[in-house]
Design a protein around this motif. Structure first.
Motif, mmCIF file in Angstrom:
data_model
loop_
_atom_site.group_PDB
_atom_site.id
_atom_site.type_symbol
_atom_site.label_atom_id
_atom_site.label_comp_id
_atom_site.label_asym_id
_atom_site.label_seq_id
_atom_site.Cartn_x
_atom_site.Cartn_y
_atom_site.Cartn_z
ATOM 1 N N GLU A 33 27.828 -33.197 17.086
ATOM 2 C CA GLU A 33 29.180 -33.320 16.789
ATOM 3 C C GLU A 33 29.634 -33.822 17.932
ATOM 4 O OE1 GLU A 33 27.742 -29.986 16.661
ATOM 5 O OE2 GLU A 33 28.753 -28.788 17.595
ATOM 6 N N HIS A 75 29.022 -33.424 7.994
ATOM 7 C CA HIS A 75 28.589 -32.188 8.809
ATOM 8 C C HIS A 75 29.336 -31.872 10.269
ATOM 9 C CE1 HIS A 75 27.098 -28.294 9.891
ATOM 10 N NE2 HIS A 75 27.325 -28.593 10.861
ATOM 11 N N GLU A 76 28.865 -33.360 10.959
ATOM 12 C CA GLU A 76 29.517 -33.144 12.264
ATOM 13 C C GLU A 76 30.578 -33.870 12.418
ATOM 14 O OE1 GLU A 76 26.803 -32.205 14.205
ATOM 15 O OE2 GLU A 76 25.548 -32.356 13.116
ATOM 16 N N HIS A 132 33.471 -31.052 12.413
ATOM 17 C CA HIS A 132 33.252 -29.980 13.724
ATOM 18 C C HIS A 132 34.898 -31.104 14.566
ATOM 19 C CE1 HIS A 132 30.179 -27.820 13.701
ATOM 20 N NE2 HIS A 132 29.397 -28.427 13.408
ATOM 21 N N GLU A 151 30.295 -23.685 12.716
ATOM 22 C CA GLU A 151 29.641 -23.958 11.965
ATOM 23 C C GLU A 151 29.662 -23.131 10.519
ATOM 24 O OE1 GLU A 151 27.649 -25.925 12.517
ATOM 25 O OE2 GLU A 151 27.356 -25.883 14.408
ATOM 26 N N ALA A 170 32.317 -25.994 9.637
ATOM 27 C CA ALA A 170 31.927 -26.654 9.504
ATOM 28 C C ALA A 170 31.145 -27.493 7.965
ATOM 29 C CB ALA A 170 30.827 -27.673 10.276
ATOM 30 N N TYR A 177 25.855 -20.255 9.027
ATOM 31 C CA TYR A 177 26.453 -21.635 8.731
ATOM 32 C C TYR A 177 26.409 -21.870 6.888
ATOM 33 C CZ TYR A 177 24.220 -24.871 12.099
ATOM 34 O OH TYR A 177 23.819 -25.547 13.629
HETATM 35 ZN ZN ZN Z 1 27.418 -27.844 12.801
#
Ligand code: ZN
Length: 551
Positions: free
Chosen positions: A298, A333-334, A337, A356, A359, A408
């Motif tokens: 990220e 996902h990134e 962040h 996480e 995210a 996560y």
């Molecule tokens: Zn992540």
């Protein structure tokens, strides 16, 4: 940004399962993960990082000018730099300072005692062959790769391990500079892409070029990155909530076509996240996506991308529903962040769930933006296949420890459940956006995030957080039917657990129950009430304990 004094009191209130799982930490862990006296007295305001990268012998050399404000006059200063990198000199106001190494720490003795409020700069010159990443981005360091044509392709990835694996800094999450220069010199014809915006490019006679990048906002250390390769470049613009956002893309030159197709997902991703989380946090620095030899990271305003232009997570769907194949996991996902991790950053690595869990939840939100609310929920229910309940999500504080990978899917699951509790999408969105404005460009404790969410939800969520973040227990809704009376309670929970749960009772319909550890009863019209079904948006189990349970 100001460093925060973090009081490690949380361990005291943790329930037995974590306390029993005692780990041994070393003095080095404490030096790395806590606000030591040699760190707490100075506040980093600017890093001026200059590094020459030599792929020929996997070495680097350079210096970092560390500008700081004095909060409390002291003469001993902790700077972090991990062996085998060597310090050549430490200089302040033209004078060489004495220093000694203690593992990953450089303890510098200043020539005099500064005054409160002073702004000073200390410059650390260093060189060496930095730790090579064993399995980036998870087991990180420097990545010395080549592309399919044998050309050099270099990257850094050092979350957890720490930025001090390749440059000297205060490697403590709670102190970020207000801005940073990242000037990286690489051999021609490599192009280096770092965070923020490119300010200048200087060609040297020795066949190298310096790429001077500048980040105008606070940035956490592990996000500062080198990405050098035979890059092509193209750009786009997002008409976003806070104006025009420049998007710069850096795929390997022979992946230009693939990138032009796949990176079309960036604009809808940013639009979705701006709607739910608020404006992209770094309009001044722009957004970049850079192809890397590792899967992804990220890195603030310079997201690392190594997902091979495939949808899903390396072509797979982590939710098992098929929904995760509708979009590129690393882009989604990134990019999430940038809000969760970069705009709002953990002060202690133990609170990595802030990065996480949100995210992961953002993956569900993106699924919702694209395919509707039911699809988003199905994705969030699907990611539970990744939950292991091996150990708690929050480990010990103050020692740079990492918690379970459950941060996560289980953390995201917890947030999805809290949305059910809030039961008002406009309010839920206000909470997500409110976190990003209230804690804008700050480092925070997990407690601050929890308190904010409880306050704004109007529900005390403290035991929900405690249950899912600090234990591996899955709450069990126990119930029994006696005539027309249905009794229920929570078991397998932290003391005082009082999360609401939605159940479908035959011939009665959907009911929100507020179980505690004590039995409660409700009148039900049907002998079939014992066939009740718990709303699957709640990550709990249910058990009919018949006549024998609960005494
Ligand atoms: Zn992540």
């Amino acid at each position: 940004m100001r460093p925060f004094v973090f009081l490690a009191t949380v361990m005291l209130s943790l329930p037995a399962p974590l306390a029993a799982q005692s780990q041994t930490f070393t003095r080095a862990d404490t030096l790395r993960g806590s606000n030591t006296p040699e760190r707490a007295w100075w506040d980093v305001t600017f890093y001026d990082l200059h590094v020459r990268v030599r792929p020929a012998d996997s070495s680097i050399a350079g210096w970092n000018g560390i500008t700081y404000r004095v909060l409390d006059p002291r003469q001993d200063m902790q700077i972090d730099l991990q062996p085998p990198l060597e310090v050549d000199s430490v200089v302040q106001a033209g004078r060489r300072l004495t220093f000694r190494r203690d593992g990953n720490v450089v303890l510098v003795r200043l020539a005099d005692r500064p005054r409160v409020g002073d702004s000073r700069t200390v410059t650390v010159h260093y060189h060496g062959r930095p730790r090579v990443a064993r399995r980036a981005p998870w087991d990180g360091g420097f990545v010395w790769a080549t592309d399919s044509l044998g050309r050099g392709w270099i990257a850094t990835a050092n979350e957890g391990l720490g930025a001090s694996v390749w440059w000297p800094n205060k490697d403590y999450l709670a102190d970020e500079p207000d801005s940073q220069r990242i000037a990286i010199t690489v051999p021609d014809p490599l192009v280096n892409v770092s965070n923020g915006r490119l300010r200048s490019t200087t060609r040297h006679d020795d066949g190298t070029t310096t790429y001077e990048w500048f980040v105008t906002a606070p940035i956490n250390n592990y996000n500062v990155t080198v990405n050098a390769g035979p890059y092509a470049h193209f750009s786009d613009t997002l008409d976003g909530e806070a104006g025009k956002l420049t998007l710069n893309y850096w795929p390997l030159d022979y992946h230009l076509d693939a990138a032009q197709r796949q990176f079309e997902q960036v604009v809808p991703t940013l639009q979705c996240f701006e709607h739910w989380f608020g404006p992209y946090p770094w309009y001044a620095d722009g957004y970049q996506l850079i192809e890397t030899p590792h899967l992804g990271m990220e890195h603030q305003s310079a997201v690392a991308y190594g997902n091979h232009f495939l949808n899903g997570y390396r072509g797979r769907d982590l939710s098992g529903t098929g929904l995760g194949l509708q979009w590129d996991f690393i882009i989604v996902h990134e990019t999430a962040h940038e809000w969760w991790g970069n705009n709002i950053t953990m002060q202690d690595h133990a609170d990595m769930w802030i990065h996480e869990s949100f995210a992961n939840y953002a993956e569900g939100i993106y699924t919702e933006c694209r395919l509707g609310k039911a699809a988003g929920a199905a994705y969030m229910i699907g990611v539970r296949i990744g939950i292991r309940n091996d150990r708690p999500i929050i480990p010990a504080y103050g020692v740079n420890a990492g918690g379970s990978g459950d941060m996560y899917p289980k953390g995201g699951t917890m947030l999805h459940m809290i949305r059910q509790i809030v039961d008002d999408d406009a309010k839920w969105r206000d909470i997500l956006r409110g976190l990003n404005t209230t804690f804008r460009r700050q480092t925070v404790t997990g407690q601050q995030v929890q308190d904010y969410m409880s306050r704004e939800a109007g529900v005390d969520l403290s035991r929900v957080f405690a249950q899912y973040l600090t234990t591996t227990l899955i709450p069990e809704l126990q119930y029994r039917l006696e005539g027309t009376s249905l009794s229920y309670r929570w078991a397998n929970v932290v003391p005082g657990f009082d999360m609401q749960v939605s159940v479908m009772v035959p011939e009665l319909g959907t009911r929100i129950l507020h179980p505690t550890e004590a039995w409660q009863a409700m009148a039900v019209p049907s002998p079939r009430a014992a066939e009740l079904k718990v709303d699957e948006n709640y990550y709990v189990t249910a058990r009919n304990v018949g006549g024998q349970g609960g005494r």
